[in-house]
Design an enzyme around this catalytic site. Structure first.
Site, short mmCIF file in Angstrom:
data_model
loop_
_atom_site.label_atom_id
_atom_site.label_comp_id
_atom_site.label_asym_id
_atom_site.label_seq_id
_atom_site.Cartn_x
_atom_site.Cartn_y
_atom_site.Cartn_z
N ASP A 18 0.85 -1.24 -0.05
CA ASP A 18 0.05 0.01 0.05
C ASP A 18 0.90 1.11 -0.13
O ASP A 18 2.11 1.26 0.45
CB ASP A 18 -1.14 -0.02 1.23
CG ASP A 18 -2.04 0.96 1.14
OD1 ASP A 18 -2.29 1.46 -0.11
OD2 ASP A 18 -2.65 1.23 2.14
N HIS A 35 3.14 3.68 -8.80
CA HIS A 35 2.98 2.22 -9.21
C HIS A 35 4.47 1.69 -9.90
O HIS A 35 4.73 0.48 -9.50
CB HIS A 35 1.85 2.04 -10.13
CG HIS A 35 0.62 2.28 -9.33
ND1 HIS A 35 0.39 1.95 -7.98
CD2 HIS A 35 -0.40 2.62 -9.87
CE1 HIS A 35 -0.96 2.52 -7.70
NE2 HIS A 35 -1.62 2.78 -8.94
N LEU A 129 12.38 -19.67 -4.94
CA LEU A 129 11.14 -18.80 -4.37
C LEU A 129 10.07 -19.12 -5.47
O LEU A 129 10.15 -18.92 -6.50
CB LEU A 129 11.65 -17.48 -4.18
CG LEU A 129 10.44 -16.34 -4.14
CD1 LEU A 129 9.96 -16.63 -2.46
CD2 LEU A 129 10.95 -14.97 -4.18
C1 FPP Z 1 -1.78 0.26 -3.40
O1 FPP Z 1 -1.17 1.48 -3.51
C2 FPP Z 1 -1.03 -0.45 -4.30
C3 FPP Z 1 -1.81 -0.99 -5.74
C4 FPP Z 1 -3.19 -0.73 -5.81
C5 FPP Z 1 -1.14 -1.82 -6.65
C6 FPP Z 1 0.13 -2.40 -6.44
C7 FPP Z 1 0.80 -2.55 -7.63
C8 FPP Z 1 2.09 -2.61 -7.71
C9 FPP Z 1 3.10 -2.35 -6.55
C10 FPP Z 1 2.79 -2.48 -8.85
C11 FPP Z 1 2.61 -3.30 -10.03
C12 FPP Z 1 3.00 -4.63 -9.27
C13 FPP Z 1 3.47 -5.50 -10.18
C14 FPP Z 1 3.89 -7.02 -9.34
C15 FPP Z 1 4.09 -5.72 -11.43
P1 FPP Z 1 -2.28 2.75 -3.73
O2 FPP Z 1 -2.44 3.23 -5.08
O3 FPP Z 1 -3.74 2.27 -3.14
O4 FPP Z 1 -1.81 3.67 -2.94
P2 FPP Z 1 -2.65 4.91 -2.08
O5 FPP Z 1 -3.26 4.42 -0.79
O6 FPP Z 1 -1.27 6.15 -1.28
O7 FPP Z 1 -3.45 5.74 -2.86
#
Ligand code: FPP
Length: 238
Positions: A18, A35, A129
């Site tokens: 997150d 991201h 892994l």
């Molecule tokens: C939460 O941050 C994260 C996500 C919704 C997506 C997670 C994706 C990645 C880490 C990148 C892609 C992954 C791979 C494996 C290629 P948020 O957008 O909810 O953050 P915020 O709460 O600060 O708005």
């Protein structure tokens, strides 16, 4: 206290990644940049898990609820995922990492599904892994899909209703090939499970870090594992 039931290194670590959006906002960058930085942090975590001898790493890359985000963000996440799967395939081979995925994968764009299956296939013989991507994943949705699968098995006469135990039900979940997570890590400080692996984390140790996911480094993983090792897991017993 570390007991025989809680070896110092967890076999399976699950992560709620997150804070990508907040990381980007703090730097005046678009959310997609957060991201992208988040995807690099996944790469670092894979290396961290290998160094520590962790066998399974599950990362929450796209939830069922994430489909409600603006179309432009969904598109950015899907193309980032596809690029990650394509660009990192050789690295996963070099690192002996086996890729797997859980979730309603048929919801993903076709090109993404194709790339996902290609990389899963390519890495299927690796013995190090296991990296499990949770994609279009929701814990409640998984339980519903599991109930439907059990009902099918009963209807088809493969099992008797009286045989349904937690162990049998676990065999009808997306995660049937993996052990339950021992350690659940969440970044960016929120104390929530957000519909992640609801069945499987019954006895997982939880560690919540304040820092945002793109800032997560192998050293943070090692600290979380130290914290895990210091806990006394009793599994409901004395
Ligand atoms: C939460 O941050 C994260 C996500 C919704 C997506 C997670 C994706 C990645 C880490 C990148 C892609 C992954 C791979 C494996 C290629 P948020 O957008 O909810 O953050 P915020 O709460 O600060 O708005």
């Amino acid at each position: 206290m570390v007991t025989a039931e809680s070896p110092p290194v967890p076999r399976h670590v699950a992560v709620i990644m997150d804070g990508n959006g907040r990381w980007a906002r703090e730097r005046g960058l678009p959310r997609a940049a957060g991201h992208r930085a988040g995807a690099e942090a996944v790469r670092e975590s894979i290396q961290g898990c290998r160094d520590l001898g962790i066998e399974f790493l599950t990362v929450y890359a796209f939830s069922s609820e994430n489909w409600a985000r603006p179309k432009s963000e969904i598109k950015a996440l899907m193309s980032l995922l596809e690029k990650f799967l394509k660009d990192k395939a050789n690295e996963l081979m070099d690192w002996d990492v086996r890729l797997q995925a859980i979730g309603r994968l048929h919801d993903l764009p076709e090109s993404c599904q194709n790339q996902l299956h290609e990389t899963i296939e390519k890495t299927s013989g690796n013995k190090g892994l296991t990296l499990i991507l949770a994609l279009s994943y929701g814990g409640r949705e998984e339980i519903i899909d599991g109930v439907k699968s059990v009902l099918d098995a009963v209807r088809n006469g493969h099992i008797d209703e009286a045989m349904i135990t937690p162990e049998v039900f676990s065999q009808h979940l997306y995660t049937r090939y993996f052990p339950d997570p021992d350690l659940l890590i969440r970044t960016s400080g929120e104390m929530r499970l957000s519909n992640f692996l609801l069945w499987q984390i019954s006895y997982a140790e939880l560690v919540v870090l304040k820092k945002n996911w793109p800032d997560f480094r192998a050293a943070d993983l090692a600290e979380c594992v130290d914290e895990y090792a210091s806990r006394h897991r009793r599994f409901g017993k004395l």
